[in-house]
Scaffold this motif. Structure first.
Motif, PDB file in Angstrom:
ATOM      1  N   VAL A  33       0.839  -1.201   0.000  1.00 40.16           N
ATOM      2  CA  VAL A  33       0.000   0.000   0.000  1.00 40.16           C
ATOM      3  C   VAL A  33       0.874   1.250   0.000  1.00 40.16           C
ATOM      4  O   VAL A  33       0.614   2.204  -0.749  1.00 40.16           O
ATOM      5  CB  VAL A  33      -0.958  -0.007   1.209  1.00 40.16           C
ATOM      6  CG1 VAL A  33      -1.627   1.341   1.384  1.00 40.16           C
ATOM      7  CG2 VAL A  33      -1.988  -1.102   1.068  1.00 40.16           C
ATOM      8  N   ALA A  34       1.905   1.241   0.835  1.00 36.98           N
ATOM      9  CA  ALA A  34       2.797   2.400   0.935  1.00 36.98           C
ATOM     10  C   ALA A  34       3.545   2.661  -0.376  1.00 36.98           C
ATOM     11  O   ALA A  34       3.905   3.804  -0.667  1.00 36.98           O
ATOM     12  CB  ALA A  34       3.783   2.205   2.073  1.00 36.98           C
ATOM     13  N   LEU A  35       3.771   1.633  -1.173  1.00 37.73           N
ATOM     14  CA  LEU A  35       4.459   1.808  -2.448  1.00 37.73           C
ATOM     15  C   LEU A  35       3.493   2.083  -3.599  1.00 37.73           C
ATOM     16  O   LEU A  35       3.850   2.756  -4.569  1.00 37.73           O
ATOM     17  CB  LEU A  35       5.304   0.570  -2.771  1.00 37.73           C
ATOM     18  CG  LEU A  35       6.468   0.302  -1.827  1.00 37.73           C
ATOM     19  CD1 LEU A  35       7.111  -1.040  -2.149  1.00 37.73           C
ATOM     20  CD2 LEU A  35       7.491   1.418  -1.905  1.00 37.73           C
ATOM     21  N   THR A  36       2.279   1.566  -3.506  1.00 38.17           N
ATOM     22  CA  THR A  36       1.310   1.736  -4.582  1.00 38.17           C
ATOM     23  C   THR A  36       0.749   3.155  -4.626  1.00 38.17           C
ATOM     24  O   THR A  36       0.521   3.706  -5.716  1.00 38.17           O
ATOM     25  CB  THR A  36       0.163   0.719  -4.441  1.00 38.17           C
ATOM     26  OG1 THR A  36       0.726  -0.593  -4.452  1.00 38.17           O
ATOM     27  CG2 THR A  36      -0.839   0.844  -5.565  1.00 38.17           C
ATOM     28  N   LEU A  37       0.543   3.759  -3.489  1.00 36.10           N
ATOM     29  CA  LEU A  37      -0.012   5.115  -3.465  1.00 36.10           C
ATOM     30  C   LEU A  37       0.881   6.124  -4.187  1.00 36.10           C
ATOM     31  O   LEU A  37       0.404   6.829  -5.080  1.00 36.10           O
ATOM     32  CB  LEU A  37      -0.292   5.566  -2.035  1.00 36.10           C
ATOM     33  CG  LEU A  37      -0.875   6.969  -1.900  1.00 36.10           C
ATOM     34  CD1 LEU A  37      -2.220   7.066  -2.602  1.00 36.10           C
ATOM     35  CD2 LEU A  37      -0.997   7.351  -0.447  1.00 36.10           C
ATOM     36  N   PRO A  38       2.180   6.204  -3.871  1.00 36.90           N
ATOM     37  CA  PRO A  38       2.995   7.156  -4.648  1.00 36.90           C
ATOM     38  C   PRO A  38       3.104   6.774  -6.123  1.00 36.90           C
ATOM     39  O   PRO A  38       3.155   7.649  -6.988  1.00 36.90           O
ATOM     40  CB  PRO A  38       4.365   7.135  -3.973  1.00 36.90           C
ATOM     41  CG  PRO A  38       4.354   6.021  -3.021  1.00 36.90           C
ATOM     42  CD  PRO A  38       2.954   5.605  -2.790  1.00 36.90           C
ATOM     43  N   ALA A  39       3.097   5.463  -6.434  1.00 39.09           N
ATOM     44  CA  ALA A  39       3.134   5.043  -7.837  1.00 39.09           C
ATOM     45  C   ALA A  39       1.891   5.523  -8.575  1.00 39.09           C
ATOM     46  O   ALA A  39       1.970   5.990  -9.713  1.00 39.09           O
ATOM     47  CB  ALA A  39       3.261   3.526  -7.931  1.00 39.09           C
ATOM     48  N   TYR A  40       0.748   5.439  -7.923  1.00 44.36           N
ATOM     49  CA  TYR A  40      -0.503   5.912  -8.522  1.00 44.36           C
ATOM     50  C   TYR A  40      -0.452   7.423  -8.759  1.00 44.36           C
ATOM     51  O   TYR A  40      -0.848   7.905  -9.823  1.00 44.36           O
ATOM     52  CB  TYR A  40      -1.675   5.548  -7.617  1.00 44.36           C
ATOM     53  CG  TYR A  40      -2.982   6.165  -8.049  1.00 44.36           C
ATOM     54  CD1 TYR A  40      -3.648   5.708  -9.180  1.00 44.36           C
ATOM     55  CD2 TYR A  40      -3.541   7.220  -7.340  1.00 44.36           C
ATOM     56  CE1 TYR A  40      -4.840   6.286  -9.589  1.00 44.36           C
ATOM     57  CE2 TYR A  40      -4.731   7.796  -7.738  1.00 44.36           C
ATOM     58  CZ  TYR A  40      -5.381   7.323  -8.861  1.00 44.36           C
ATOM     59  OH  TYR A  40      -6.555   7.905  -9.259  1.00 44.36           O
ATOM     60  N   LEU A  41       0.031   8.163  -7.787  1.00 50.00           N
ATOM     61  CA  LEU A  41       0.095   9.622  -7.931  1.00 50.00           C
ATOM     62  C   LEU A  41       1.056  10.026  -9.044  1.00 50.00           C
ATOM     63  O   LEU A  41       0.788  10.961  -9.802  1.00 50.00           O
ATOM     64  CB  LEU A  41       0.483  10.263  -6.604  1.00 50.00           C
ATOM     65  CG  LEU A  41      -0.537  10.081  -5.468  1.00 50.00           C
ATOM     66  CD1 LEU A  41       0.016  10.621  -4.162  1.00 50.00           C
ATOM     67  CD2 LEU A  41      -1.861  10.712  -5.825  1.00 50.00           C
ATOM     68  N   ILE A  42       2.170   9.320  -9.163  1.00 48.95           N
ATOM     69  CA  ILE A  42       3.120   9.595 -10.247  1.00 48.95           C
ATOM     70  C   ILE A  42       2.492   9.245 -11.591  1.00 48.95           C
ATOM     71  O   ILE A  42       2.670   9.963 -12.583  1.00 48.95           O
ATOM     72  CB  ILE A  42       4.439   8.822 -10.022  1.00 48.95           C
ATOM     73  CG1 ILE A  42       5.153   9.356  -8.786  1.00 48.95           C
ATOM     74  CG2 ILE A  42       5.339   8.913 -11.245  1.00 48.95           C
ATOM     75  CD1 ILE A  42       6.302   8.492  -8.319  1.00 48.95           C
ATOM     76  N   ALA A  43       1.723   8.147 -11.648  1.00 47.46           N
ATOM     77  CA  ALA A  43       1.059   7.757 -12.894  1.00 47.46           C
ATOM     78  C   ALA A  43       0.031   8.809 -13.319  1.00 47.46           C
ATOM     79  O   ALA A  43      -0.097   9.107 -14.512  1.00 47.46           O
ATOM     80  CB  ALA A  43       0.386   6.400 -12.731  1.00 47.46           C
ATOM     81  N   LEU A  44      -0.705   9.359 -12.360  1.00 51.43           N
ATOM     82  CA  LEU A  44      -1.649  10.431 -12.691  1.00 51.43           C
ATOM     83  C   LEU A  44      -0.926  11.625 -13.298  1.00 51.43           C
ATOM     84  O   LEU A  44      -1.360  12.197 -14.306  1.00 51.43           O
ATOM     85  CB  LEU A  44      -2.400  10.887 -11.437  1.00 51.43           C
ATOM     86  CG  LEU A  44      -3.566  10.049 -10.971  1.00 51.43           C
ATOM     87  CD1 LEU A  44      -4.160  10.646  -9.699  1.00 51.43           C
ATOM     88  CD2 LEU A  44      -4.620   9.939 -12.043  1.00 51.43           C
TER      89      LEU A  44
END
Length: 99
Positions: free
Chosen positions: A59-70
């Motif tokens: 979860v801690a790694l997926t959230l920043p990955a999602y924000l970077i993808a946006l």
């Protein structure tokens, strides 16, 4: 012809996303890493509590990955002359785009 920094930026974003998501994929598949009982935590063997910890790590790694993808998607849309955020109707497609 050398690509400018704008052309490399999306690739860097997606590489960073891949780097962020790699531990969340590789660590659970690496069974030899957590195939043991010691150390225990509150009576739970290592192989149980470590997998729960992996959920929090993912979860801690997926959230920043999602924000970077946006951010990367918005930049890519702007670079191609599309609206920053799709409206969901498909009206922002250019002629020749696949549905």
């Amino acid at each position: 012809m050398e690509p400018n920094s704008q052309d490399r930026s999306p690739a860097r974003h997606w590489a960073l996303i891949g780097l962020l998501l790699t531990p969340a994929i590789v660590l659970p598949l690496w069974v030899a890493l957590y195939d043991r009982e010691d150390p225990t935590l509150f009576g739970f063997p290592f192989f149980y509590w470590f997998q729960f910890a992996l959920i929090l790590i993912a979860v801690a790694l997926t959230l920043p990955a999602y924000l970077i993808a946006l951010r990367a998607d918005r930049a890519d849309r702007l670079r191609h002359g599309l609206p920053e955020v799709p409206d969901g109707t498909g009206s922002d497609r250019k002629a020749g785009d696949r549905p």
